[in-house]
Design a protein around this motif. Structure first.
Motif, PDB file in Angstrom:
ATOM      1  N   ARG A 130       0.867  -1.173   0.000  1.00 55.91           N
ATOM      2  CA  ARG A 130       0.000   0.000   0.000  1.00 55.91           C
ATOM      3  C   ARG A 130       0.909   1.230   0.000  1.00 55.91           C
ATOM      4  N   PHE A 131       0.315   2.391  -0.225  1.00 52.95           N
ATOM      5  CA  PHE A 131       1.072   3.631  -0.212  1.00 52.95           C
ATOM      6  C   PHE A 131       1.059   4.232   1.192  1.00 52.95           C
ATOM      7  N   GLY A 132       2.119   5.016   1.487  1.00 51.88           N
ATOM      8  CA  GLY A 132       2.145   5.653   2.792  1.00 51.88           C
ATOM      9  C   GLY A 132       3.537   6.012   3.248  1.00 51.88           C
ATOM     10  N   ASP A 133       3.740   6.023   4.559  1.00 51.80           N
ATOM     11  CA  ASP A 133       5.029   6.392   5.123  1.00 51.80           C
ATOM     12  C   ASP A 133       6.011   5.225   4.980  1.00 51.80           C
ATOM     13  N   PRO A 134       7.277   5.388   5.394  1.00 53.60           N
ATOM     14  CA  PRO A 134       8.263   4.329   5.176  1.00 53.60           C
ATOM     15  C   PRO A 134       7.891   2.965   5.740  1.00 53.60           C
ATOM     16  N   SER A 135       7.022   2.933   6.733  1.00 51.50           N
ATOM     17  CA  SER A 135       6.665   1.656   7.349  1.00 51.50           C
ATOM     18  C   SER A 135       5.934   0.718   6.396  1.00 51.50           C
ATOM     19  N   VAL A 136       5.435   1.229   5.257  1.00 47.98           N
ATOM     20  CA  VAL A 136       4.713   0.357   4.324  1.00 47.98           C
ATOM     21  C   VAL A 136       5.662  -0.540   3.532  1.00 47.98           C
ATOM     22  N   LEU A 137       6.944  -0.211   3.488  1.00 41.70           N
ATOM     23  CA  LEU A 137       7.911  -1.029   2.756  1.00 41.70           C
ATOM     24  C   LEU A 137       7.974  -2.413   3.394  1.00 41.70           C
ATOM     25  N   THR A 138       7.737  -3.448   2.595  1.00 43.47           N
ATOM     26  CA  THR A 138       7.588  -4.801   3.107  1.00 43.47           C
ATOM     27  C   THR A 138       8.389  -5.786   2.262  1.00 43.47           C
TER      28      THR A 138
END
Length: 325
Positions: A8-16
């Protein structure tokens, strides 16, 4: 294979980190086992949802990598399995392997480590195509790079200085000004100085011949005030996020040009021509030690969110890399 994905889009925490299907190797493609991947502003924009990858590109970020060739298509003539290379990608660099057309692959320059080479393709192609292929900066001309401590700014300063131009660069702290000056620029602290006043004073009112602008917004109007007669402004980003307005008459008086470009979405033939020109003109400067990769920091794939946070903080000086190999 493993890749750093965007569920999903968003802040750096979305990087998976997730398992993805490896792109197929076409007849003219090269497969690279990735050692390093460079971070770029476009990756931040893609993560936020404002810069989708071009059609046919992988959905995960990454516009430049270095690594070892592990597969080649039937029509590939120059590259062999085991070659150490770096490459410009339309996307998909945040992964264990990347597949790219052979025309976008470059040898690792002599004197540069395989990991460091990941810091070169995107910035070299961006700077060379804009400042030299399009704006045609000459050794006798003055050049100004905004964001002089960024990866692009650092590369622009070095190439322009190595080719004999008088170079100016803006930066946001004393430390970053010193960094830019160490690369060959006259540094301008934009928090304390008006870059228009500085360059007009330093050039005796003649102004700057080529300006590389990644800020946009009200900087464009100020760029025009700093421009020489016949000067060129190359706009490669709008980091300010602001709408740009300026007095057209002031640009006409300067007989100046404003040219906005992107690199990622260009047709393959255009990107290939840029890479060929970079190899011919920039790689010798690197191998002579006149231009060097500037690496700020290196993160593991598990630390990708931290890498993005560092880039968004603007604390970095030079390139941020992800190390896979």
């Amino acid at each position: 294979m493993r890749a750093i994905t965007l569920p999903r889009f968003g802040d750096p925490s979305v990087l998976t980190i997730a398992e993805v299907i490896e792109p197929p190797v076409g007849p003219s493609d090269v497969r690279i086992d990735v050692v390093g991947a460079g971070l770029n502003g476009a990756d931040i924009s893609q993560r936020r949802g404002s810069y989708p990858p071009p059609s046919g590109a992988p959905l995960w970020p990454g516009l430049e990598v270095s690594g070892i060739v592990s597969g080649v298509g039937d029509d590939v003539s120059e590259w062999r399995i085991g070659d150490e290379v770096c490459a410009l990608l339309p996307g998909g660099g945040y992964a264990e392997r990347a597949v790219v057309d052979q025309s976008l692959v470059l040898p690792v320059p002599a004197g540069v480590s395989l990991l460091e080479a990941a810091a070169l393709p995107e910035v070299a192609a961006t700077v060379w195509s804009n400042v030299f292929m399009s704006a045609e900066l000459a050794p006798t001309e003055a050049f100004l790079a905004h964001g002089g401590s960024s990866g692009i700014g650092a590369m622009a300063i070095q190439i322009a200085a190595a080719r004999g131009s008088r170079v100016f660069a803006t930066a946001g702290s004393a430390e970053k000004v010193a960094f830019a000056e160490g690369l060959g620029a006259i540094g301008i602290n934009y928090r304390e100085q008006d870059f228009v006043e500085v360059v007009n004073h330093e050039t005796g009112g003649v102004g700057i011949d080529v300006i590389l602008d990644m800020v946009g917004g009200d900087y464009i109007g100020r760029d025009i005030r700093a421009l020489s007669i016949g000067g060129r402004i190359m706009v490669i980003a709008n980091q300010s996020g602001e709408t740009t307005s300026f007095n057209v008459g002031s640009l006409m008086v300067k007989r100046g040009r404003i040219w906005a470009t992107t690199l990622r979405a260009r047709p393959l033939a255009e990107r290939a021509a840029i890479i060929a020109s970079v190899r011919e003109s920039v790689w010798p400067l690197i191998e002579q030690g006149l231009v060097k990769p500037t690496v700020d920091s290196v993160f593991t794939p598990d630390e990708a969110a931290d890498a993005h946070r560092r880039m968004e903080s603007s604390a970095h000086m030079g390139k941020i890399l992800l190390q896979f190999g």
